[in-house]
Design a protein around this motif. Structure first.
Motif, mmCIF file in Angstrom:
data_model
loop_
_atom_site.group_PDB
_atom_site.id
_atom_site.type_symbol
_atom_site.label_atom_id
_atom_site.label_comp_id
_atom_site.label_asym_id
_atom_site.label_seq_id
_atom_site.Cartn_x
_atom_site.Cartn_y
_atom_site.Cartn_z
ATOM 1 N N THR A 3 8.426 3.860 15.547
ATOM 2 C CA THR A 3 9.564 3.219 16.205
ATOM 3 C C THR A 3 10.623 2.785 15.192
ATOM 4 O O THR A 3 11.820 2.950 15.428
ATOM 5 C CB THR A 3 9.080 1.993 17.015
ATOM 6 N N SER A 4 10.217 2.257 14.049
ATOM 7 C CA SER A 4 11.189 1.799 13.046
ATOM 8 C C SER A 4 11.996 2.974 12.488
ATOM 9 O O SER A 4 13.187 2.852 12.221
ATOM 10 C CB SER A 4 10.481 1.049 11.914
ATOM 11 N N GLU A 5 11.373 4.139 12.314
ATOM 12 C CA GLU A 5 12.099 5.313 11.839
ATOM 13 C C GLU A 5 13.113 5.782 12.879
ATOM 14 O O GLU A 5 14.235 6.165 12.540
ATOM 15 C CB GLU A 5 11.116 6.451 11.526
ATOM 16 N N ILE A 6 12.733 5.754 14.113
ATOM 17 C CA ILE A 6 13.638 6.148 15.199
ATOM 18 C C ILE A 6 14.842 5.212 15.242
ATOM 19 O O ILE A 6 15.983 5.652 15.365
ATOM 20 C CB ILE A 6 12.898 6.180 16.551
ATOM 21 N N LEU A 7 14.586 3.923 15.114
ATOM 22 C CA LEU A 7 15.680 2.945 15.121
ATOM 23 C C LEU A 7 16.622 3.166 13.937
ATOM 24 O O LEU A 7 17.843 3.047 14.084
ATOM 25 C CB LEU A 7 15.124 1.525 15.110
ATOM 26 N N TRP A 9 17.238 6.037 12.437
ATOM 27 C CA TRP A 9 18.025 7.229 12.733
ATOM 28 C C TRP A 9 19.111 6.948 13.767
ATOM 29 O O TRP A 9 20.235 7.434 13.655
ATOM 30 C CB TRP A 9 17.118 8.372 13.200
ATOM 31 N N VAL A 10 18.801 6.143 14.747
ATOM 32 C CA VAL A 10 19.790 5.770 15.765
ATOM 33 C C VAL A 10 20.907 4.952 15.111
ATOM 34 O O VAL A 10 22.096 5.176 15.362
ATOM 35 C CB VAL A 10 19.124 4.995 16.929
ATOM 36 N N LEU A 11 20.551 4.001 14.262
ATOM 37 C CA LEU A 11 21.533 3.188 13.555
ATOM 38 C C LEU A 11 22.416 4.074 12.684
ATOM 39 O O LEU A 11 23.639 3.927 12.662
ATOM 40 C CB LEU A 11 20.829 2.116 12.717
ATOM 41 N N TYR A 12 21.809 4.992 11.969
ATOM 42 C CA TYR A 12 22.558 5.930 11.133
ATOM 43 C C TYR A 12 23.553 6.725 11.974
ATOM 44 O O TYR A 12 24.724 6.877 11.619
ATOM 45 C CB TYR A 12 21.583 6.865 10.407
ATOM 46 N N ALA A 13 23.121 7.244 13.112
ATOM 47 C CA ALA A 13 23.982 8.029 13.996
ATOM 48 C C ALA A 13 25.149 7.186 14.521
ATOM 49 O O ALA A 13 26.285 7.652 14.586
ATOM 50 C CB ALA A 13 23.168 8.601 15.156
ATOM 51 N N VAL A 14 24.876 5.937 14.877
ATOM 52 C CA VAL A 14 25.929 5.043 15.371
ATOM 53 C C VAL A 14 26.971 4.795 14.280
ATOM 54 O O VAL A 14 28.180 4.820 14.536
ATOM 55 C CB VAL A 14 25.316 3.718 15.892
#
Length: 161
Positions: A3-7, A9-14
């Motif tokens: 979950t932390s890795e997914i978050l 990646w989402v933060l990076y994309a944003v």
């Protein structure tokens, strides 16, 4: 994936999308400025109201009189300008950069031609200043100014402090 890795990646994309959107908006604002902001009308075709000639070949053609007291040494001037070679080729412009230049008159922060030609200039005044090579960039030249070239400046005085 955790979950932390997914978050992350989402933060990076944003962040990447946000930066892209910001740059896109800045480009739109720049384009919306219009050509009048980037390239002022040429003053060269106007008949001067008054001409001031120096013994050194320096010449100031006053095209529009300004108001208030004339500039003197150590006054801080803010001006917009366009620099051209005698053949009409534009080599520099504060309009193109999007902001004027500010300097103290008579302190050597600008070429000697400006330090001399702008003494007595007033706010709102528009001048065409013809600087002989020795009072401009001389034998060194500058990025787009060949060595030993005279240079013509179209100058608008915005403020004097």
């Amino acid at each position: 994936m955790q979950t932390s890795e997914i978050l992350l990646w989402v933060l990076y994309a944003v962040i990447v999308l946000g930066l892209g959107w910001f740059l896109f908006r800045q480009i739109q604002k720049y384009r919306a400025m219009g050509s009048e902001t980037l390239a002022p009308p040429s003053l060269a075709h106007q008949k001067p109201l008054r001409v001031i000639k120096g013994k050194t070949g320096l010449q100031s053609d006053i095209l529009q009189e300004g108001t208030g007291e004339g500039a003197k040494n150590l006054d801080e001037l803010t001006v917009h300008y366009v620099a051209k070679l005698p053949n009409g080729e534009q080599v520099d412009s504060s309009y193109r950069r999007g902001y004027p230049i500010t300097f103290k008159l008579g302190t050597g922060k600008v070429i000697i031609g400006w330090d001399q030609a702008l003494k007595g200039a007033k706010v709102g005044e528009r001048r065409v200043v013809t600087c002989p090579s020795a009072m401009a960039y001389g034998s060194k030249g500058k990025t787009l100014v060949p060595k030993n070239s005279d240079i013509i400046f179209e100058i608008e005085v915005l403020s004097i402090n």
